[in-house]
Design a protein around this motif. Structure first.
Motif, short mmCIF file in Angstrom:
data_model
loop_
_atom_site.label_atom_id
_atom_site.label_comp_id
_atom_site.label_asym_id
_atom_site.label_seq_id
_atom_site.Cartn_x
_atom_site.Cartn_y
_atom_site.Cartn_z
N UNK A 64 -7.83 -13.54 -7.44
CA UNK A 64 -7.90 -13.84 -8.88
C UNK A 64 -6.77 -14.79 -9.28
N UNK A 65 -5.56 -14.52 -8.81
CA UNK A 65 -4.44 -15.40 -9.11
C UNK A 65 -4.64 -16.78 -8.50
N UNK A 66 -5.14 -16.80 -7.27
CA UNK A 66 -5.42 -18.07 -6.61
C UNK A 66 -6.49 -18.85 -7.37
N UNK A 67 -7.49 -18.14 -7.86
CA UNK A 67 -8.53 -18.77 -8.64
C UNK A 67 -8.01 -19.35 -9.95
N UNK B 44 -8.99 -2.97 8.04
CA UNK B 44 -8.97 -3.36 6.62
C UNK B 44 -7.73 -4.19 6.29
N UNK B 45 -6.63 -3.89 6.97
CA UNK B 45 -5.39 -4.63 6.74
C UNK B 45 -5.53 -6.10 7.15
N UNK C 173 -7.55 -3.77 -3.26
CA UNK C 173 -7.09 -4.08 -4.62
C UNK C 173 -6.19 -5.30 -4.63
N UNK C 174 -5.28 -5.37 -3.65
CA UNK C 174 -4.42 -6.54 -3.54
C UNK C 174 -5.20 -7.79 -3.14
N UNK C 175 -6.22 -7.61 -2.28
CA UNK C 175 -7.10 -8.73 -1.95
C UNK C 175 -7.69 -9.35 -3.21
N UNK D 46 -4.97 -12.01 5.98
CA UNK D 46 -5.58 -13.34 5.86
C UNK D 46 -5.54 -13.83 4.42
N UNK D 47 -5.82 -12.93 3.48
CA UNK D 47 -5.77 -13.29 2.06
C UNK D 47 -4.37 -13.70 1.65
N UNK D 48 -3.37 -12.93 2.07
CA UNK D 48 -1.98 -13.25 1.72
C UNK D 48 -1.59 -14.60 2.31
#
Length: 235
Positions: free
Chosen positions: A53-56, A133-134, A46-48, A139-141
């Motif tokens: 979305x915010x980055x986009x 999964x973490x 969900x955070x990913x 990586x996303x963060x």
């Protein structure tokens, strides 16, 4: 770079409303929850999705205003820090390593650290499956948070303040926001994260590149998750 009304709207949403909602609403809820594996994985992905979305949205505003991607830190070549930025980077690395070692260098310290992680950060991985999964969240963060908080927000404040002499505030203000959204980790973590954000901002202003910062940010999150897994799996 000239600011557009879309920049101000984006900052109000991403820099004010969402952090306030996170600090006042989401974080107190997280502190009360007891996570099982399914809940952790849902939270990670969900955070990913939320971060991308915010980055986009940030990338969309940047593209809409026809700006250079190099200006926001996405240079075509990897730009390593040199001179004072390199020294600042090295000092941070040494302090981070020293602080990490101090938390796990004895059985007593490991017990205290594990207790704090379990009580304050119950969503961290405790199994290899959860850590797998973490990894994607870390990586996303590393990518998205640097793009938003260092690349975009620093450029935004540099233009908003409109003076070369105020670049310190352009570094400090995004760092304070970044630290606040990590309040759920406790005051000690907020101080460390804010200091890291200030150092990262300094390096970005002097190198103009986000690539190294993204890699280091992701590595720090990966290492933190790995330490939590190893400490908490015994409990």
């Amino acid at each position: 770079m000239l600011l557009h009304w879309s920049d101000h709207l984006l900052f109000i949403i991403v820099g004010i409303i969402i952090p306030l909602r996170t600090v006042l609403g989401t974080q107190p809820q997280l502190a009360k929850m007891r996570f099982n594996t399914r809940m952790k994985i849902q939270l990670y992905w969900g955070n990913n999705l939320w971060l991308w979305l915010l980055c986009g949205a940030v990338a969309g505003v940047w593209w809409f205003n026809d700006r250079s991607w190099e200006l926001i830190g996405l240079q075509s070549e990897l730009q390593w820090p040199t001179g004072w930025p390199l020294i600042v980077f090295a000092v941070f690395a040494l302090l981070y390593v020293w602080d990490t070692i101090s938390e796990v260098n004895s059985q007593q310290h490991r017990e205290v650290t594990a207790e704090n992680l379990q009580s304050e950060l119950g969503f961290l991985p405790t199994t290899a499956y959860e850590y797998f999964h973490f990894i994607f969240l870390a990586l996303t963060a590393g990518i998205c948070e640097e793009f938003i908080f260092r690349g975009y927000f620093i450029r935004y404040f540099q233009c908003l303040l409109g003076s070369e002499e105020t670049y310190t505030l352009a570094i400090l203000l995004p760092a304070l926001i970044f630290g606040a959204v990590h309040f759920y980790q406790g005051w000690r973590a907020v101080v460390k994260i804010t200091a890291m954000a200030i150092m990262f901002g300094y390096v970005f202003v002097h190198t103009g590149s986000l690539w190294v910062l993204m890699m280091v940010h992701a590595f720090i999150d990966l290492l933190g998750g790995l330490i939590a897994w190893q400490l908490l799996r015994r409990r």
